[in-house]
Write an enzyme that holds these catalytic residues in place. Structure first.
Site, short mmCIF file in Angstrom:
data_model
loop_
_atom_site.label_atom_id
_atom_site.label_comp_id
_atom_site.label_asym_id
_atom_site.label_seq_id
_atom_site.Cartn_x
_atom_site.Cartn_y
_atom_site.Cartn_z
N CYS A 79 0.83 -1.20 0.00
CA CYS A 79 0.00 0.00 0.00
C CYS A 79 0.87 1.26 0.00
O CYS A 79 1.55 1.55 -0.98
CB CYS A 79 -0.99 -0.03 1.16
SG CYS A 79 -2.33 1.19 0.99
N HIS A 189 -3.76 -4.84 -0.35
CA HIS A 189 -3.28 -5.40 0.92
C HIS A 189 -3.32 -6.93 0.87
O HIS A 189 -4.39 -7.52 1.05
CB HIS A 189 -4.17 -4.92 2.07
CG HIS A 189 -3.98 -3.49 2.43
ND1 HIS A 189 -3.05 -3.07 3.36
CD2 HIS A 189 -4.59 -2.37 1.98
CE1 HIS A 189 -3.10 -1.76 3.48
NE2 HIS A 189 -4.03 -1.30 2.66
N GLU A 191 -2.33 -8.96 3.10
CA GLU A 191 -2.68 -9.49 4.43
C GLU A 191 -4.17 -9.40 4.70
O GLU A 191 -4.66 -10.01 5.66
CB GLU A 191 -1.90 -8.75 5.52
CG GLU A 191 -2.40 -7.37 5.89
CD GLU A 191 -2.07 -6.27 4.89
OE1 GLU A 191 -2.40 -5.11 5.15
OE2 GLU A 191 -1.47 -6.58 3.84
#
Length: 208
Positions: A79, A189, A191
């Site tokens: 990001c 993202h 994650e």
């Protein structure tokens, strides 16, 4: 060991937990010696471009990031960690970035008409498709057109189009990840992107 750079901002623990979930040890640290001694390094990021650059500078981590990348060790930006790699960003004025890659970080147009003559909302938030432009090892076993999670109002505009690894359509096509040598960085993202995102983190951790 994987070092996750802690500069006082960002989704550090969620990145750490996601890496641990796919079998890779990771430490959150702001210590330059620990970072430069790690086998791989992650630069995550949530927040404003100038604030992040200020914190990196005050912690003495700008030179550290350059050393790690110049050493050839695998480096992952997430990001804002993607955006910081470029020469400058235009959030809250024009500010210098790390200058690893040539190009700028620019804001989405305030009005992006879609096919229904409505407007796309800014920030770009939620799930969107990613189209492969190149085939970095980080995207192994990630099908073209897979969905990933985004939250951003700015996007990178690389000067060198050869670094673009994926693009995404949000009323306009923008660069959603880059790949150059040992550097891979995503606007989305991993994650927060469930199985596909964890796959990218596992591939990164598996790099030799």
């Amino acid at each position: 060991m994987i070092a996750i750079i802690d500069y006082g901002m960002g989704n550090l623990r969620s990145v750490q937990k996601a890496l641990q979930q796919v079998g890779h040890d990771a430490v959150v640290t702001s210590d330059p010696k620990t970072i430069t001694g790690a086998h791989k390094v992650v630069l995550p990021g949530v927040g404003a471009f100038p604030d992040c650059m200020r914190n990196l500078t005050e912690l003495g981590l700008v030179e550290t990031v350059h050393k790690v990348i110049e050493s050839g060790r695998p480096f992952l930006g997430i990001c804002l960690g993607l955006q910081l790699l470029f020469e400058e960003g235009e959030e809250f004025g024009v500010h210098k970035g790390l200058g690893i890659l040539p190009g700028r970080v620019v804001k989405f147009p305030t009005e992006i008409p879609n096919n229904r003559e409505e407007l796309y909302k800014i920030p770009h938030m939620g799930w969107n498709r990613v189209k492969k432009v190149s085939n970095p090892p980080h995207l192994a076993d990630v099908p073209d057109g897979s969905f990933f999670y985004f939250v951003h109002s700015f996007y990178v505009a690389p000067t060198d189009s050869s670094v673009v690894a994926t693009t995404t359509d949000y009323g306009m096509e923008f660069c959603s990840s880059v790949w150059k040598d040992n550097v891979f960085a995503t606007q989305f993202h991993p994650e927060k992107s469930q199985a596909m995102g964890l796959g990218i983190l596992k591939n990164f951790g598996d790099l030799k």
